[in-house]
Design a protein around this motif. Sequence first.
Motif, PDB file in Angstrom:
ATOM      1  N   ILE A 122      -5.700   1.751   3.475  1.00 20.53           N
ATOM      2  CA  ILE A 122      -5.448   1.061   4.827  1.00 20.53           C
ATOM      3  C   ILE A 122      -6.753   0.802   5.730  1.00 20.53           C
ATOM      4  N   ILE A 123      -7.474   1.651   5.509  1.00 19.59           N
ATOM      5  CA  ILE A 123      -8.918   1.646   6.153  1.00 19.59           C
ATOM      6  C   ILE A 123      -9.714   0.819   5.638  1.00 19.59           C
ATOM      7  N   LYS A 124      -9.508   0.291   4.431  1.00 20.92           N
ATOM      8  CA  LYS A 124     -10.708  -0.555   3.785  1.00 20.92           C
ATOM      9  C   LYS A 124      -9.775  -1.978   3.914  1.00 20.92           C
ATOM     10  N   ALA A 125      -8.612  -2.127   3.943  1.00 18.58           N
ATOM     11  CA  ALA A 125      -7.693  -3.254   3.935  1.00 18.58           C
ATOM     12  C   ALA A 125      -8.144  -4.132   5.387  1.00 18.58           C
ATOM     13  N   GLN A 169      -2.090  14.427  -0.661  1.00 18.13           N
ATOM     14  CA  GLN A 169      -2.616  13.500  -1.463  1.00 18.13           C
ATOM     15  C   GLN A 169      -2.243  12.031  -1.309  1.00 18.13           C
ATOM     16  N   GLN A 170      -0.790  11.920  -1.180  1.00 19.36           N
ATOM     17  CA  GLN A 170      -0.390  10.634  -1.213  1.00 19.36           C
ATOM     18  C   GLN A 170      -0.843   9.865   0.260  1.00 19.36           C
ATOM     19  N   VAL A 178      10.979  -2.695  -1.534  1.00 17.14           N
ATOM     20  CA  VAL A 178       9.690  -3.075  -1.631  1.00 17.14           C
ATOM     21  C   VAL A 178       9.113  -2.526  -3.174  1.00 17.14           C
ATOM     22  N   LYS A 179       9.606  -1.223  -3.497  1.00 16.25           N
ATOM     23  CA  LYS A 179       9.247  -0.905  -4.645  1.00 16.25           C
ATOM     24  C   LYS A 179      10.096  -1.326  -5.877  1.00 16.25           C
ATOM     25  N   ILE A 230       1.067  -1.116   0.019  1.00 16.77           N
ATOM     26  CA  ILE A 230       0.019   0.142  -0.088  1.00 16.77           C
ATOM     27  C   ILE A 230       0.834   1.332  -0.208  1.00 16.77           C
ATOM     28  N   CYS A 231       1.866   1.051   0.756  1.00 17.83           N
ATOM     29  CA  CYS A 231       2.810   2.462   1.039  1.00 17.83           C
ATOM     30  C   CYS A 231       3.481   2.757  -0.084  1.00 17.83           C
ATOM     31  N   ALA A 232       4.133   1.673  -0.595  1.00 18.57           N
ATOM     32  CA  ALA A 232       4.903   1.818  -1.984  1.00 18.57           C
ATOM     33  C   ALA A 232       4.279   2.042  -3.190  1.00 18.57           C
ATOM     34  N   LYS A 233       3.011   1.648  -3.373  1.00 18.53           N
ATOM     35  CA  LYS A 233       1.910   1.828  -4.334  1.00 18.53           C
ATOM     36  C   LYS A 233       1.917   3.317  -4.556  1.00 18.53           C
ATOM     37  N   TYR A 234       1.748   4.109  -3.674  1.00 16.24           N
ATOM     38  CA  TYR A 234       1.618   5.506  -3.760  1.00 16.24           C
ATOM     39  C   TYR A 234       2.684   6.482  -3.752  1.00 16.24           C
TER      40      TYR A 234
END
Length: 204
Positions: free
Chosen positions: A153-156, A144-145, A191-192, A94-98
């Motif tokens: 994070i809230i949805k997961a 924004q990021q 991770v990225k 999630i973090c690397a994605k954005y």
Amino acid sequence: MKTINSILRVIFTITLCSTISTSCLAQSLLSNLNDGETAKAINQKYKVKKTEKYITIENINNKFTNVKQNSPKLFGQLLSYPEIVTNKAQLNIICAKYMSRQQIETLASGDKGAGLMIIIRTDIYGKTMEVGFFTEQNSILTLQQLEQMENEIIKAKLVTINPKVLPFLEGSNFWQIRPTIFYFYNELLKVKLELENSKQEENN
């Protein structure tokens, strides 16, 4: 003549829109925010707390930012961390994605102790209720990021709490994940790169 004027108006409009867009992006950089400011990202507004070195970002709708966790049935007992598990691998993605690779590389090339702290508050069943962020005050991350990360994070389903400890958590106003998740940017860069390599292999 009318055609030339029309073209000039289009060029002016595009230039103006581009300038406004760039200005908005610059304003959203964490390094440009002021202590005590309430700033809007995409759809959400965030409260900014800034010191000489660090910045804390919390959604203005967060109810437990300055509230002490209260678990009346714990009676001082410490729950072992294996009973409450955070899916770090999913959070990594999630973090690397954005964040762009260039952005992470820039952050990782600075202070080796620099990183991003993610504060996760859940209910007693592990459902994420609130997310907060803590990092260096001169960060090139944007609001924004952080909003995009927060939303995902809230949805997961990131936190799993063993049912056998639920009796000890009953009556808690919330549960803040400990230890709080902290990412060094050089770790996020790995991770990225793994995500990019994996995507490239899928395309080949």
